[in-house]
Scaffold this motif. Structure first.
Motif, PDB file in Angstrom:
ATOM      1  N   LEU A  34     -17.433  10.588  -1.470  1.00 53.99           N
ATOM      2  CA  LEU A  34     -17.022   9.192  -1.581  1.00 53.99           C
ATOM      3  C   LEU A  34     -15.794   8.558  -1.152  1.00 53.99           C
ATOM      4  O   LEU A  34     -15.319   7.569  -1.524  1.00 53.99           O
ATOM      5  N   ASN A  35     -15.246   9.561  -0.071  1.00 59.33           N
ATOM      6  CA  ASN A  35     -14.008   8.855   0.349  1.00 59.33           C
ATOM      7  C   ASN A  35     -13.902   7.452   1.079  1.00 59.33           C
ATOM      8  O   ASN A  35     -14.673   7.319   1.774  1.00 59.33           O
ATOM      9  N   PRO A  36     -13.388   6.709   0.497  1.00 61.77           N
ATOM     10  CA  PRO A  36     -13.381   5.046   1.034  1.00 61.77           C
ATOM     11  C   PRO A  36     -13.233   5.317   2.475  1.00 61.77           C
ATOM     12  O   PRO A  36     -13.640   4.545   3.420  1.00 61.77           O
ATOM     13  N   PHE A  37     -12.215   6.060   2.976  1.00 66.02           N
ATOM     14  CA  PHE A  37     -11.703   5.666   4.518  1.00 66.02           C
ATOM     15  C   PHE A  37     -12.884   6.316   5.444  1.00 66.02           C
ATOM     16  O   PHE A  37     -13.148   5.829   6.344  1.00 66.02           O
ATOM     17  N   ALA A  38     -13.523   7.621   4.968  1.00 62.97           N
ATOM     18  CA  ALA A  38     -14.599   8.131   5.606  1.00 62.97           C
ATOM     19  C   ALA A  38     -15.876   7.139   5.776  1.00 62.97           C
ATOM     20  O   ALA A  38     -16.231   7.091   6.812  1.00 62.97           O
TER      21      ALA A  38
ATOM     22  N   ALA B  65     -15.916  10.239  11.143  1.00 59.46           N
ATOM     23  CA  ALA B  65     -15.408   9.716   9.825  1.00 59.46           C
ATOM     24  C   ALA B  65     -14.605  10.929   9.075  1.00 59.46           C
ATOM     25  O   ALA B  65     -13.483  10.650   8.447  1.00 59.46           O
ATOM     26  N   ALA B  66     -15.099  12.031   9.263  1.00 58.09           N
ATOM     27  CA  ALA B  66     -14.365  13.058   8.327  1.00 58.09           C
ATOM     28  C   ALA B  66     -12.987  13.565   9.057  1.00 58.09           C
ATOM     29  O   ALA B  66     -11.829  13.719   8.455  1.00 58.09           O
ATOM     30  N   ALA B  67     -13.253  13.633  10.259  1.00 62.67           N
ATOM     31  CA  ALA B  67     -11.740  14.127  10.842  1.00 62.67           C
ATOM     32  C   ALA B  67     -10.892  13.012  10.812  1.00 62.67           C
ATOM     33  O   ALA B  67      -9.684  13.307  10.559  1.00 62.67           O
ATOM     34  N   LEU B  68     -11.227  11.737  11.281  1.00 63.73           N
ATOM     35  CA  LEU B  68     -10.092  10.537  11.261  1.00 63.73           C
ATOM     36  C   LEU B  68      -9.603  10.356   9.895  1.00 63.73           C
ATOM     37  O   LEU B  68      -8.438  10.032   9.437  1.00 63.73           O
ATOM     38  N   SER B  69     -10.466  10.499   8.831  1.00 67.13           N
ATOM     39  CA  SER B  69      -9.884  10.117   7.371  1.00 67.13           C
ATOM     40  C   SER B  69      -8.909  11.410   6.994  1.00 67.13           C
ATOM     41  O   SER B  69      -8.063  10.875   6.466  1.00 67.13           O
ATOM     42  N   LEU B  70      -9.575  12.534   7.426  1.00 65.32           N
ATOM     43  CA  LEU B  70      -8.291  13.627   7.064  1.00 65.32           C
ATOM     44  C   LEU B  70      -7.030  13.486   7.892  1.00 65.32           C
ATOM     45  O   LEU B  70      -5.960  13.578   7.489  1.00 65.32           O
ATOM     46  N   MET B  71      -7.051  12.851   8.926  1.00 66.94           N
ATOM     47  CA  MET B  71      -5.951  12.934   9.659  1.00 66.94           C
ATOM     48  C   MET B  71      -5.140  11.608   9.244  1.00 66.94           C
ATOM     49  O   MET B  71      -3.812  11.811   9.210  1.00 66.94           O
ATOM     50  N   PHE B  72      -5.753  10.744   8.760  1.00 67.08           N
ATOM     51  CA  PHE B  72      -5.116   9.559   8.347  1.00 67.08           C
ATOM     52  C   PHE B  72      -4.308   9.851   6.915  1.00 67.08           C
ATOM     53  O   PHE B  72      -3.323   9.422   6.742  1.00 67.08           O
ATOM     54  N   GLU B  73      -5.103  10.629   6.045  1.00 63.39           N
ATOM     55  CA  GLU B  73      -4.671  11.274   4.947  1.00 63.39           C
ATOM     56  C   GLU B  73      -3.492  12.177   5.125  1.00 63.39           C
ATOM     57  O   GLU B  73      -2.302  12.092   4.478  1.00 63.39           O
ATOM     58  N   THR B  74      -3.358  12.788   6.215  1.00 58.95           N
ATOM     59  CA  THR B  74      -2.270  13.694   6.500  1.00 58.95           C
ATOM     60  C   THR B  74      -0.994  12.710   7.228  1.00 58.95           C
ATOM     61  O   THR B  74       0.158  13.193   6.498  1.00 58.95           O
ATOM     62  N   ALA B  75      -1.357  11.812   7.873  1.00 61.35           N
ATOM     63  CA  ALA B  75      -0.143  10.904   8.255  1.00 61.35           C
ATOM     64  C   ALA B  75       0.366  10.231   7.114  1.00 61.35           C
ATOM     65  O   ALA B  75       1.551  10.364   7.103  1.00 61.35           O
ATOM     66  N   VAL B  76      -0.170   9.738   6.112  1.00 65.14           N
ATOM     67  CA  VAL B  76       0.513   9.001   4.918  1.00 65.14           C
ATOM     68  C   VAL B  76       1.052  10.033   4.096  1.00 65.14           C
ATOM     69  O   VAL B  76       2.100   9.951   3.585  1.00 65.14           O
ATOM     70  N   GLY B  77       0.813  11.402   4.084  1.00 61.79           N
ATOM     71  CA  GLY B  77       1.489  12.375   3.394  1.00 61.79           C
ATOM     72  C   GLY B  77       2.675  12.877   4.189  1.00 61.79           C
ATOM     73  O   GLY B  77       3.741  13.069   3.745  1.00 61.79           O
TER      74      GLY B  77
ATOM     75  N   LEU C 221       4.605  10.832   5.895  1.00 64.51           N
ATOM     76  CA  LEU C 221       5.487   9.446   5.847  1.00 64.51           C
ATOM     77  C   LEU C 221       5.814   9.470   4.529  1.00 64.51           C
ATOM     78  O   LEU C 221       6.736   8.711   4.056  1.00 64.51           O
ATOM     79  N   GLN C 222       5.413  10.551   3.686  1.00 64.40           N
ATOM     80  CA  GLN C 222       5.748  10.474   2.300  1.00 64.40           C
ATOM     81  C   GLN C 222       5.513   9.247   1.457  1.00 64.40           C
ATOM     82  O   GLN C 222       6.305   8.651   0.509  1.00 64.40           O
ATOM     83  N   LEU C 223       4.293   8.728   1.841  1.00 60.24           N
ATOM     84  CA  LEU C 223       3.992   7.394   1.039  1.00 60.24           C
ATOM     85  C   LEU C 223       3.206   7.869  -0.039  1.00 60.24           C
ATOM     86  O   LEU C 223       2.545   8.914   0.111  1.00 60.24           O
ATOM     87  N   PRO C 224       2.916   7.083  -1.131  1.00 60.53           N
ATOM     88  CA  PRO C 224       1.959   7.583  -2.235  1.00 60.53           C
ATOM     89  C   PRO C 224       0.573   7.733  -1.755  1.00 60.53           C
ATOM     90  O   PRO C 224       0.088   6.733  -1.205  1.00 60.53           O
ATOM     91  N   GLN C 225       0.166   8.730  -2.436  1.00 56.53           N
ATOM     92  CA  GLN C 225      -1.320   9.101  -1.831  1.00 56.53           C
ATOM     93  C   GLN C 225      -2.218   8.140  -2.794  1.00 56.53           C
ATOM     94  O   GLN C 225      -2.044   8.208  -3.806  1.00 56.53           O
ATOM     95  N   PRO C 226      -3.136   7.411  -2.175  1.00 57.03           N
ATOM     96  CA  PRO C 226      -4.012   6.489  -2.887  1.00 57.03           C
ATOM     97  C   PRO C 226      -5.009   7.442  -3.789  1.00 57.03           C
ATOM     98  O   PRO C 226      -5.371   6.925  -4.672  1.00 57.03           O
ATOM     99  N   ILE C 227      -5.274   8.514  -3.286  1.00 58.20           N
ATOM    100  CA  ILE C 227      -6.246   9.615  -3.992  1.00 58.20           C
ATOM    101  C   ILE C 227      -5.772  10.752  -4.120  1.00 58.20           C
ATOM    102  O   ILE C 227      -5.558  11.439  -3.180  1.00 58.20           O
ATOM    103  N   SER C 228      -5.640  11.365  -5.520  1.00 56.97           N
ATOM    104  CA  SER C 228      -4.997  12.314  -5.587  1.00 56.97           C
ATOM    105  C   SER C 228      -6.289  13.815  -5.350  1.00 56.97           C
ATOM    106  O   SER C 228      -7.438  13.098  -5.778  1.00 56.97           O
TER     107      SER C 228
END
Length: 101
Positions: free
Chosen positions: A18-22, A46-58, A60-67
């Motif tokens: 249920l990942n919102p980005f995917a 959806a799977a690949a891009l959501s994982l890439m987005f989550e990696t980019a957020v990590g 950049l050391q931004l807070p992860q929206p979903i742990s």
């Protein structure tokens, strides 16, 4: 009594299926699809891009929206299924909208 571990709970909730980005990527690509075969591509993207987005957020050391507790390799098939299902619903709704109008 058998209970699911935290990793499995993550995979079936916001980190995986249920990942919102995917789901958003799957809905967009499913809405734009002109053939049902392209829903597989929507799920994969959806799977690949959501994982890439989550990696980019990590990175950049931004807070992860979903742990999460699971790794990317474990999350990929769940996000694939979630994105493909969301894309299928959007594809079906778009087809109904076109045939009604």
């Amino acid at each position: 009594m058998m209970t699911l571990s935290d990793t499995w709970i993550d995979l079936f909730t916001l980190s995986g299926l249920l990942n919102p980005f995917a789901l958003l990527i799957g809905v967009y690509l499913g809405w734009r699809a002109d053939q049902p075969v392209k829903l597989w591509i929507a799920g994969f993207a959806a799977a690949a891009l959501s994982l890439m987005f989550e990696t980019a957020v990590g990175l950049l050391q931004l807070p992860q929206p979903i742990s999460q507790d699971a790794g990317a390799l474990a999350m990929f098939p769940f996000r694939f299924l979630g994105g493909a299902a969301a894309g299928a619903v959007a594809y079906w709704l778009n087809r109904r909208r076109r045939s009604a109008g």
